[in-house]
Design a protein around this motif. Structure first.
Motif, PDB file in Angstrom:
ATOM      1  N   VAL A 253       0.847  -1.186   0.000  1.00 19.87           N
ATOM      2  CA  VAL A 253       0.000   0.000   0.000  1.00 19.87           C
ATOM      3  C   VAL A 253       0.884   1.237   0.000  1.00 19.87           C
ATOM      4  O   VAL A 253       2.029   1.220   0.466  1.00 19.87           O
ATOM      5  N   ALA A 254       0.346   2.325  -0.545  1.00 14.67           N
ATOM      6  CA  ALA A 254       1.063   3.599  -0.579  1.00 14.67           C
ATOM      7  C   ALA A 254       1.109   4.203   0.831  1.00 14.67           C
ATOM      8  O   ALA A 254       0.328   3.820   1.704  1.00 14.67           O
ATOM      9  N   PRO A 255       2.016   5.168   1.044  1.00 16.71           N
ATOM     10  CA  PRO A 255       2.103   5.790   2.377  1.00 16.71           C
ATOM     11  C   PRO A 255       0.812   6.465   2.830  1.00 16.71           C
ATOM     12  O   PRO A 255       0.587   6.587   4.034  1.00 16.71           O
ATOM     13  N   ASP A 256      -0.030   6.898   1.882  1.00 15.27           N
ATOM     14  CA  ASP A 256      -1.276   7.553   2.276  1.00 15.27           C
ATOM     15  C   ASP A 256      -2.452   6.571   2.275  1.00 15.27           C
ATOM     16  O   ASP A 256      -3.604   6.981   2.230  1.00 15.27           O
ATOM     17  N   GLU A 257      -2.125   5.255   2.315  1.00 11.71           N
ATOM     18  CA  GLU A 257      -3.142   4.216   2.369  1.00 11.71           C
ATOM     19  C   GLU A 257      -2.867   3.293   3.551  1.00 11.71           C
ATOM     20  O   GLU A 257      -1.755   3.252   4.086  1.00 11.71           O
ATOM     21  N   ILE A 258      -3.888   2.535   3.963  1.00 11.23           N
ATOM     22  CA  ILE A 258      -3.725   1.540   5.023  1.00 11.23           C
ATOM     23  C   ILE A 258      -4.393   0.243   4.601  1.00 11.23           C
ATOM     24  O   ILE A 258      -5.318   0.238   3.777  1.00 11.23           O
ATOM     25  N   LEU A 259      -3.891  -0.871   5.141  1.00 10.42           N
ATOM     26  CA  LEU A 259      -4.471  -2.183   4.881  1.00 10.42           C
ATOM     27  C   LEU A 259      -5.144  -2.643   6.172  1.00 10.42           C
ATOM     28  O   LEU A 259      -4.494  -2.764   7.209  1.00 10.42           O
ATOM     29  N   ALA A 260      -6.459  -2.868   6.109  1.00  7.37           N
ATOM     30  CA  ALA A 260      -7.220  -3.233   7.306  1.00  7.37           C
ATOM     31  C   ALA A 260      -7.948  -4.552   7.073  1.00  7.37           C
ATOM     32  O   ALA A 260      -8.572  -4.745   6.021  1.00  7.37           O
ATOM     33  N   PRO A 261      -7.880  -5.485   8.037  1.00  4.68           N
ATOM     34  CA  PRO A 261      -8.598  -6.757   7.890  1.00  4.68           C
ATOM     35  C   PRO A 261     -10.088  -6.573   8.115  1.00  4.68           C
ATOM     36  O   PRO A 261     -10.525  -5.656   8.814  1.00  4.68           O
ATOM     37  N   SER A 262     -10.865  -7.472   7.546  1.00  2.00           N
ATOM     38  CA  SER A 262     -12.313  -7.456   7.755  1.00  2.00           C
ATOM     39  C   SER A 262     -12.645  -8.222   9.021  1.00  2.00           C
ATOM     40  O   SER A 262     -12.104  -9.300   9.278  1.00  2.00           O
ATOM     41  N   LEU A 263     -13.538  -7.679   9.815  1.00  2.00           N
ATOM     42  CA  LEU A 263     -13.953  -8.338  11.044  1.00  2.00           C
ATOM     43  C   LEU A 263     -14.970  -9.440  10.756  1.00  2.00           C
ATOM     44  O   LEU A 263     -15.013 -10.455  11.450  1.00  2.00           O
ATOM     45  N   ASP A 264     -15.754  -9.255   9.705  1.00  2.00           N
ATOM     46  CA  ASP A 264     -16.818 -10.210   9.374  1.00  2.00           C
ATOM     47  C   ASP A 264     -16.321 -11.380   8.528  1.00  2.00           C
ATOM     48  O   ASP A 264     -16.739 -12.518   8.722  1.00  2.00           O
ATOM     49  N   GLU A 265     -15.448 -11.077   7.585  1.00  2.00           N
ATOM     50  CA  GLU A 265     -15.016 -12.093   6.617  1.00  2.00           C
ATOM     51  C   GLU A 265     -13.552 -12.436   6.854  1.00  2.00           C
ATOM     52  O   GLU A 265     -12.659 -11.618   6.632  1.00  2.00           O
ATOM     53  N   GLU A 266     -13.304 -13.638   7.279  1.00  2.00           N
ATOM     54  CA  GLU A 266     -11.931 -14.059   7.561  1.00  2.00           C
ATOM     55  C   GLU A 266     -11.124 -14.153   6.266  1.00  2.00           C
ATOM     56  O   GLU A 266     -11.591 -14.675   5.256  1.00  2.00           O
ATOM     57  N   GLY A 267      -9.916 -13.629   6.272  1.00  2.00           N
ATOM     58  CA  GLY A 267      -9.039 -13.680   5.113  1.00  2.00           C
ATOM     59  C   GLY A 267      -9.255 -12.562   4.113  1.00  2.00           C
ATOM     60  O   GLY A 267      -8.594 -12.532   3.075  1.00  2.00           O
ATOM     61  N   VAL A 268     -10.188 -11.645   4.409  1.00  2.00           N
ATOM     62  CA  VAL A 268     -10.471 -10.536   3.499  1.00  2.00           C
ATOM     63  C   VAL A 268      -9.864  -9.260   4.090  1.00  2.00           C
ATOM     64  O   VAL A 268      -9.959  -9.007   5.295  1.00  2.00           O
ATOM     65  N   PHE A 269      -9.230  -8.479   3.206  1.00  2.00           N
ATOM     66  CA  PHE A 269      -8.602  -7.230   3.620  1.00  2.00           C
ATOM     67  C   PHE A 269      -9.074  -6.099   2.717  1.00  2.00           C
ATOM     68  O   PHE A 269      -9.465  -6.329   1.562  1.00  2.00           O
ATOM     69  N   PHE A 270      -9.049  -4.885   3.262  1.00  2.00           N
ATOM     70  CA  PHE A 270      -9.441  -3.707   2.495  1.00  2.00           C
ATOM     71  C   PHE A 270      -8.288  -2.718   2.461  1.00  2.00           C
ATOM     72  O   PHE A 270      -7.642  -2.466   3.484  1.00  2.00           O
ATOM     73  N   VAL A 271      -8.032  -2.181   1.273  1.00  2.00           N
ATOM     74  CA  VAL A 271      -7.085  -1.077   1.142  1.00  2.00           C
ATOM     75  C   VAL A 271      -7.900   0.208   1.235  1.00  2.00           C
ATOM     76  O   VAL A 271      -8.811   0.436   0.435  1.00  2.00           O
ATOM     77  N   LEU A 272      -7.585   1.027   2.223  1.00  2.00           N
ATOM     78  CA  LEU A 272      -8.363   2.228   2.512  1.00  2.00           C
ATOM     79  C   LEU A 272      -7.487   3.473   2.421  1.00  2.00           C
ATOM     80  O   LEU A 272      -6.264   3.403   2.586  1.00  2.00           O
ATOM     81  N   GLU A 273      -8.121   4.593   2.153  1.00  2.00           N
ATOM     82  CA  GLU A 273      -7.418   5.861   2.271  1.00  2.00           C
ATOM     83  C   GLU A 273      -7.129   6.124   3.748  1.00  2.00           C
ATOM     84  O   GLU A 273      -7.985   5.917   4.603  1.00  2.00           O
ATOM     85  N   ARG A 274      -5.885   6.570   4.020  1.00  2.00           N
ATOM     86  CA  ARG A 274      -5.486   6.767   5.411  1.00  2.00           C
ATOM     87  C   ARG A 274      -6.310   7.863   6.092  1.00  2.00           C
ATOM     88  O   ARG A 274      -6.694   7.756   7.251  1.00  2.00           O
ATOM     89  N   ALA A 275      -6.588   8.950   5.368  1.00  2.00           N
ATOM     90  CA  ALA A 275      -7.339  10.065   5.943  1.00  2.00           C
ATOM     91  C   ALA A 275      -8.828   9.724   5.959  1.00  2.00           C
ATOM     92  O   ALA A 275      -9.427   9.483   4.909  1.00  2.00           O
ATOM     93  N   PRO A 276      -9.467   9.699   7.127  1.00  2.00           N
ATOM     94  CA  PRO A 276     -10.887   9.342   7.191  1.00  2.00           C
ATOM     95  C   PRO A 276     -11.788  10.487   6.740  1.00  2.00           C
ATOM     96  O   PRO A 276     -11.400  11.655   6.781  1.00  2.00           O
ATOM     97  N   VAL A 277     -12.998  10.136   6.309  1.00  2.00           N
ATOM     98  CA  VAL A 277     -14.006  11.147   5.970  1.00  2.00           C
ATOM     99  C   VAL A 277     -14.483  11.821   7.255  1.00  2.00           C
ATOM    100  O   VAL A 277     -14.518  13.038   7.363  1.00  2.00           O
ATOM    101  N   VAL A 278     -14.871  11.026   8.233  1.00  2.00           N
ATOM    102  CA  VAL A 278     -15.228  11.512   9.569  1.00  2.00           C
ATOM    103  C   VAL A 278     -14.687  10.496  10.573  1.00  2.00           C
ATOM    104  O   VAL A 278     -14.389   9.346  10.226  1.00  2.00           O
TER     105      VAL A 278
END
Length: 553
Positions: A253-278
């Motif tokens: 992931v880029a420095p302005d991104e984060i990799l977060a695991p899914s709590l509901d689905e095992e083995g699934v990850f999301f690449v998210l923008e580091r800066a949150p909307v709220v």
């Protein structure tokens, strides 16, 4: 003449009766405590016949305030927590990155393209493609600095910016770090207090120790782990844009991104923008509820600024997914179906009813600003607390018995008047402690035991003075009157100095020392009242009834 006006007599008796009534619930401690707990549950909206029966154990028209028992008397949990204040530096710099990016992108002709580079948690590294524009970039980023809002940091800027060729490094200034550390500790103290208060525990001790530590003592809980589970969760809630979804935990992931695991689905990850909307800081309410399928969920509501940002984002990104992230894990990642105005919504997931309630409590209390490390934890069993209570009772009973015997043998009838006032004095101490909702600790019991010995000092001064006045053959009424008037200054001087000492102990002490100071200070005030007014009233009533020609003191 030896006289007390009717009005003063009524006031004295009213104060005594008030103290006795306020102290009465402590004589039925378990019954009143159970009744109070049942009424609290009923007021929260739950009610049944069993709760009503328990609530009815104590009459509504009587006071129900109790002297809270401290950790050493009731048992409970003791924790020493270290706040990771450095965690806040990274969050501050992450929040600064969009501003830096935007201000540099506005002058792309001079500085070129702007990218964020990997860096430590305490710095933000930004690379520009045009090295010749470094001086201008440095000027632009320094223009984002704000003054530090503290007395000690007045005049200082919150960030320090340096350049090494085309790479700019942004760090928090030393003054801003000190101010941030203080804000972080104050926020952590308040949030820990809110979380424990939400759980309904009685009179916890939560206080700062040193630069980055917090002492937490919670009476009445079964184990330290219960408290750790309650306060140890960061509960950092954010709403982040989703870039992509993957099953590869090693996705770059880029420095302005984060990799977060899914709590509901095992083995699934999301690449998210580091800066949150709220973020959760903009939440004003969170309550356990149920989704459209009847499964436990948590409904939430934002403040006006959060509602506006959330509404604008959902209006501009219909059809795109966004992630609800709690402590680095994606709870859910719904697709935006339509504009969501009003700033309210619902968090769904694989919650039980208890988990949704706990999550609502954590979100409502607020997110901890930084992680916690538990340096020390121990559970004090209720058996040890009961043993302390029993020994405290024994010490108080022995002290009281010895004082009563001494006063009765030394001063006869007047001594027994002083003994009756002493017992009323103890009742008044417990009445005032109940009224204030104060916490009684083992050192507090020591303060009460000490008060038993000190409470008769004023009577001793008065009685000895009366003895001296009787030798002048002025008559018993005049001797009693002069005894009280001439001993008054010595009584006040002696007790004021002790009260000053108790005040200093309370001001500079903490925990057990304060408990001792509170009971000692209250004991001084009530003992002076009983010696000057109550004992004298008993003597006056006796004298008016018997009219003796001589008295023996």
């Amino acid at each position: 003449m030896l006289q007390i006006s009717l009005f003063r007599r009524i006031v004295i008796f009213a104060i005594l009766i008030g103290g006795l009534v306020l102290a009465l619930p402590n004589a039925f401690y378990t019954r009143v405590e159970q009744s109070n707990d049942a009424r609290a549950v009923i007021e929260s909206g739950l009610s049944n016949d069993d709760l009503s029966a328990v609530a009815g154990q104590w009459p509504d028209f009587l006071p129900s305030g109790l002297v809270n028992l401290g950790l050493d008397l009731r048992g409970g949990a003791h924790l020493l927590v270290e706040v990771q204040v450095e965690d806040v530096y990274a969050g501050r710099l992450d929040a600064l990155w969009p501003e830096v990016r935007d201000v540099l992108a506005a002058e792309r002709d001079t500085v070129g393209f702007v990218t964020r580079e990997e860096s430590g948690t305490d710095e933000l590294r930004v690379r520009i493609s045009e090295a010749e524009g470094a001086a201008r970039a440095l000027e632009l980023v320094r223009g984002l600095a704000r003054p530090v809002v503290t007395v000690t940091g007045a005049g200082a800027s919150d960030i320090a910016v340096s350049a090494d060729g085309p790479v700019l490094t942004v760090t928090l200034s030393e003054a801003e770090r000190v101010a941030t550390d203080n804000r972080t500790m104050q926020q952590a103290l308040e949030i820990i207090r809110r979380r424990i208060d939400e759980a309904g525990t009685r009179e916890p001790t939560i206080q700062r120790q040193g630069a980055d530590r917090i002492l937490v003592q919670v009476p009445g809980v079964g184990s330290a782990q219960e408290v750790k589970d309650l306060i140890g969760t960061t509960a950092q809630l954010t709403f982040n844009p989703v870039i992509t979804r993957t099953t590869d935990p090693a996705t770059n992931v880029a420095p302005d991104e984060i990799l977060a695991p899914s709590l509901d689905e095992e083995g699934v990850f999301f690449v998210l923008e580091r800066a949150p909307v709220v973020s959760g800081e903009e939440l004003v309410d969170a309550q356990p509820s149920f989704d459209q399928n009847g499964r436990p969920a948590v409904s939430f509501r934002f403040n006006p600024s959060g509602a506006r940002a959330f509404g604008d984002y959902t209006a501009e990104n219909i059809g795109a997914p966004f992630a609800i992230v709690l402590d680095g894990e994606v709870i859910s990642a719904p697709t935006i179906q339509s504009h969501i105005p009003g700033g309210s919504g619902i968090i769904t997931g694989r919650f039980t009813a208890e988990e949704s309630t706990n999550l609502a409590v954590l979100l409502r209390a607020g997110a901890l600003p930084a992680g916690l490390t538990f340096l020390e934890e121990r559970t004090i069993g209720p058996e040890l607390g009961q043993d302390s209570i029993d020994k405290g009772k024994l010490a108080a009973a022995v002290g009281l018995a010895l004082v009563i015997v001494f006063m009765g043998l030394s001063y006869g009838l007047f001594g027994w008047f002083a003994n009756l006032a002493l017992i009323l004095n103890l009742c008044m101490i417990f009445g005032v402690l109940s009224l204030l909702g104060a916490t009684l600790t083992l050192p507090g019991i020591a303060g009460i035991v000490l008060t038993v010995g000190m409470a008769v000092d004023a009577n001793v001064l008065v009685f000895e003075r009366i003895r001296e006045e009787l030798k002048t053959a002025k008559g018993p009424a005049r001797a009693i009157e002069l005894g009280y008037s001439r001993a008054l200054s010595a009584i006040i001087d002696a007790n004021i100095t002790t009260l000053i000492t108790a005040s200093i102990l309370y001001a500079v002490g903490s925990g057990p020392v304060r408990g001792f100071a509170i009971t000692l200070g209250l004991g001084i005030v009530t003992s002076v009242f009983t010696a000057i007014f109550v004992t004298r009233l008993f003597i006056v009533l006796w004298f008016e009834r018997r009219r003796p020609r001589t008295i023996e003191v």
